[in-house]
Design a protein around this motif. Structure first.
Motif, PDB file in Angstrom:
ATOM      1  N   ASP A 210       0.828  -1.210   0.000  1.00 35.14           N
ATOM      2  CA  ASP A 210       0.000   0.000   0.000  1.00 35.14           C
ATOM      3  C   ASP A 210       0.865   1.263   0.000  1.00 35.14           C
ATOM      4  O   ASP A 210       0.600   2.212  -0.750  1.00 35.14           O
ATOM      5  N   THR A 253      -9.015  -5.687   1.978  1.00 36.95           N
ATOM      6  CA  THR A 253      -8.908  -4.261   2.302  1.00 36.95           C
ATOM      7  C   THR A 253      -8.152  -3.522   1.203  1.00 36.95           C
ATOM      8  O   THR A 253      -8.549  -2.440   0.757  1.00 36.95           O
ATOM      9  N   LYS A 257      -9.456  -0.598  -1.495  1.00 33.62           N
ATOM     10  CA  LYS A 257      -8.816   0.717  -1.514  1.00 33.62           C
ATOM     11  C   LYS A 257      -8.290   1.075  -2.898  1.00 33.62           C
ATOM     12  O   LYS A 257      -8.329   2.239  -3.311  1.00 33.62           O
TER      13      LYS A 257
END
Length: 663
Positions: A210, A253, A257
């Motif tokens: 991320d 997740t 995103k």
């Protein structure tokens, strides 16, 4: 529990640094059985970069705390009472970090020598990089990870997993999707600007992925440095079922995103090597791919045209439009890939036509262009390219006209049979020029030959190397004569003939006029006939990795070539380094000089010796010649043109796109 007996081992000591360049963050979770081994390897490895060690003890047990207190000196220790997770521990360390770079290192790793230095050096060379990742190895030395790929469904796969540790398949610097947080350099300012590790991925996995995507979205991609190597005891901090659960949860997740961006990625196919390679290529920015075929892996220190080839690789790579794969055909040739790796050039395995065929057959898509240097390589490899990828244009890099060299060798009395060989080579070079889609030469003489036999484009590429400036040392700081030679072709070569002629016919006169003079001869694997010349007056230095430093201490360069063809790179290079140079007419041919007197040319042995001795022994003569060379530098600067190679590739690729089936 801790697996070592720390009381029986020496303490691990880290220096206290007032202004660290890097802040190395090591997180010990609960028991951390490999922590001391990790710290010892770091202490041994990193010597040149000032760094501080931030040691985060994340929910440690009592034994781990005791071990650190007894065995570790100089670290800044941070301790948490509860498990704050990997990202939380990194964020905590970042609040205390003082370095320009934040460098994450798993506690179950052991870094190799110069690991930190190589990460920092790479970040310096790529100022746009947000992060730089390392090579991860299994304990048995095989490859665990050469960076990673992100698929469209948010899953990831490590690149190169299971390959031998010395495999060259991914051994080159490049932009990547992300680098493992187990050994990752991050620009501290950028880490802060992007908000650090996202707590949404607590307690572990996908935080590094991320973060790399957030930095890339801000214009700061992650780079991979293959020479920063780390042994990794994989996934020692979590049990397998819990690890699988965390991966699945955090992948969901991550997918939520980054869904819009992930839609542009390759469909997940971790079992398909072609799909992985395509994803690696896309992470690099999808540059047009170019295959370059030559005898050896280019390196400026090996002579024989390779300084020019090294410059060619640099100019193509730095254009940003192309990515080069290099195929080296000489089985016993130079294979040091350090220079190529630093440019981001992929050096392919193998050296035979069958090896090349296999590579071409495995390609997901053909090369945009192929560059082939030297006639024997064109004869061996062009047929496979024409057969397997008929729409791919081939550029012939005419580094020299080989038939001219053979004719000149014959004229020196090396055998009448050479005239027959020269005629055969003339026919070969004529057919190559006719077959190639574009020809690049080093001088107008070679270009004239090519234009006689083809109506396709012919370009002249000046052999001037980039980023070379005259050395600063004056006459008094210098000594010795230098002959820069490559010995790749064995006994019957222009360099061997040149040195034998100089030693026999020129050097005695030089020594008579400048007693005590020495000739320094470069190049590895010099053949026996010239090695017999070694003595007080002729010294063989072997391969010289840094020619600039070597040149900076010498006074005169000689280029005593009696046969050969094309522009002699060693002559141009010597002038670029600001060297008073004495050459034969063969060594000087094809060089376009605005200040003609900057190069001393003579084919008579005694006159050649007089010129060399004068430059060695007379400061005034040396300084006058040096002034002429500096004037030539100003002329080169005034007429400076960008490298021809990116433009050549643009031309041939555009031409083939317009008419993909035409020949």
């Amino acid at each position: 529990m801790v697996t070592e007996r720390p009381e029986a081992l020496p303490r691990v000591r880290f220096a206290e640094v007032a202004e660290p360049v890097a802040s190395v963050v090591v997180i010990g979770f609960r028991r951390a059985p490999f922590l001391l081994g990790c710290l010892r390897a770091l202490e041994r490895s990193a010597r040149e970069v000032p760094y501080e060690l931030l040691l985060v003890l994340n929910q440690p047990d009592r034994e781990l705390v005791d071990v650190v207190e007894r065995q570790v000196t100089g670290a800044r220790v941070l301790r948490t009472r509860v498990n704050v997770g990997f990202g939380g521990a990194v964020n905590l360390a970042a609040t205390e970090a003082r370095g320009e770079f934040l460098v994450l290192l798993n506690d179950d790793t052991e870094v190799a020598d110069e690991w930190l230095e190589r990460l920092v050096e790479t970040a310096r060379r790529h100022p746009e990089a947000g992060a730089v990742g390392s090579t991860m190895l299994f304990p048995d030395g095989s490859l665990q990870e050469a960076a990673s790929v992100i698929w469209a469904d948010g899953s990831t796969v490590t690149v190169g997993r299971g390959l031998p540790g010395d495999s060259r398949r991914y051994d080159y610097e490049r932009k990547v999707d992300f680098g493992s947080g187990g050994a990752l350099l991050i620009r501290k300012a950028l880490f802060d600007e992007t908000g650090g590790m996202d707590p949404a991925f607590f307690p572990a996995y996908y935080e590094d992925t991320d973060l790399c995507l957030r930095m890339a979205a801000a214009g700061h991609p992650t780079w991979y440095q293959p020479r920063a190597r780390v042994l990794h005891h994989e996934s020692m901090s979590t049990t397998s079922p819990f690890r699988s659960f965390l991966f699945a949860r955090n992948r969901a997740t991550f997918q939520s995103k980054w869904g819009e961006l992930l839609a542009q990625r390759e469909t997940a196919a971790p079992w398909d090597q072609t799909a992985i390679d395509r994803a690696v290529w896309k992470a690099m920015g999808s540059p047009l791919r170019v295959l370059l075929i030559d005898d050896q892996v280019a390196d400026a220190s090996i002579g024989s045209g390779y300084p020019r080839m090294a410059d060619t690789l640099r100019s193509i790579q730095e254009s940003g439009r192309y990515h080069v794969s290099l195929f080296a055909s000489l089985v016993d040739g130079a294979r040091d890939t350090t220079f190529a790796c630093s440019l981001g050039v992929a050096v392919l395995d193998g050296f035979t036509p069958d090896d090349l065929r296999r590579h071409l057959e495995e390609l997901a898509e053909p090369y945009a262009a192929v560059v082939v240097s030297r006639p024997h390589n064109y004869e061996r490899f062009a047929p496979a390219i024409r057969e397997l990828h008929p729409a791919t244009p081939i550029i012939y890099d005419a580094e020299a006209l080989f038939h001219v060299r053979i004719e000149r060798q014959a004229a020196l009395g090396y055998g009448a049979h050479l005239y027959t060989e020269a005629e055969a080579m003339r026919r070969v070079e004529t057919e190559i020029v006719r077959d190639a889609d574009l020809v690049v030469t080093v001088s107008e003489d070679e270009a004239a030959f090519a234009r006689e036999h083809t109506d396709r484009p012919v370009h002249v590429h000046s052999p001037l190397l980039h980023d070379i400036e005259p050395g600063r040392n004056g006459y008094a700081e210098r000594a010795d004569v230098v002959f820069v030679a490559g010995w790749a072709w064995g006994v019957h070569t222009p360099n061997v003939d040149a040195l034998l002629w100089f030693a026999r016919d020129v050097l005695p006169e030089v020594l008579a006029r400048a007693p005590g003079s020495r000739l320094l001869v470069t190049g590895s694997h010099a053949p026996e006939p010239v090695l017999r010349l070694a003595g007080p007056s002729i010294v063989f230095t072997g391969r010289v990795p840094d020619l600039e430093a070597f040149y900076g201490n010498a006074r005169v360069v000689i280029v005593p070539m009696r046969y050969g063809a094309g522009v002699k790179n060693k002559t141009v290079e010597a002038l670029q380094f600001g060297f008073p140079t004495v050459s034969t007419s063969v060594g000087a041919e094809g060089i376009d000089l605005a200040v003609a007197d900057c190069l001393l040319v003579d084919d008579d042995a005694k006159s050649f010796a007089v010129k060399v001795a004068s430059l060695l022994a007379e400061r005034g003569a040396w300084e006058r010649q040096r002034a002429l060379i500096l004037a030539q530098h100003e002329a080169w600067r005034a007429a400076a043109r960008p490298s021809v190679w990116p433009g050549v590739l643009d031309e041939v690729v555009a031409s083939r796109r317009e008419a993909p089936a035409a020949r």
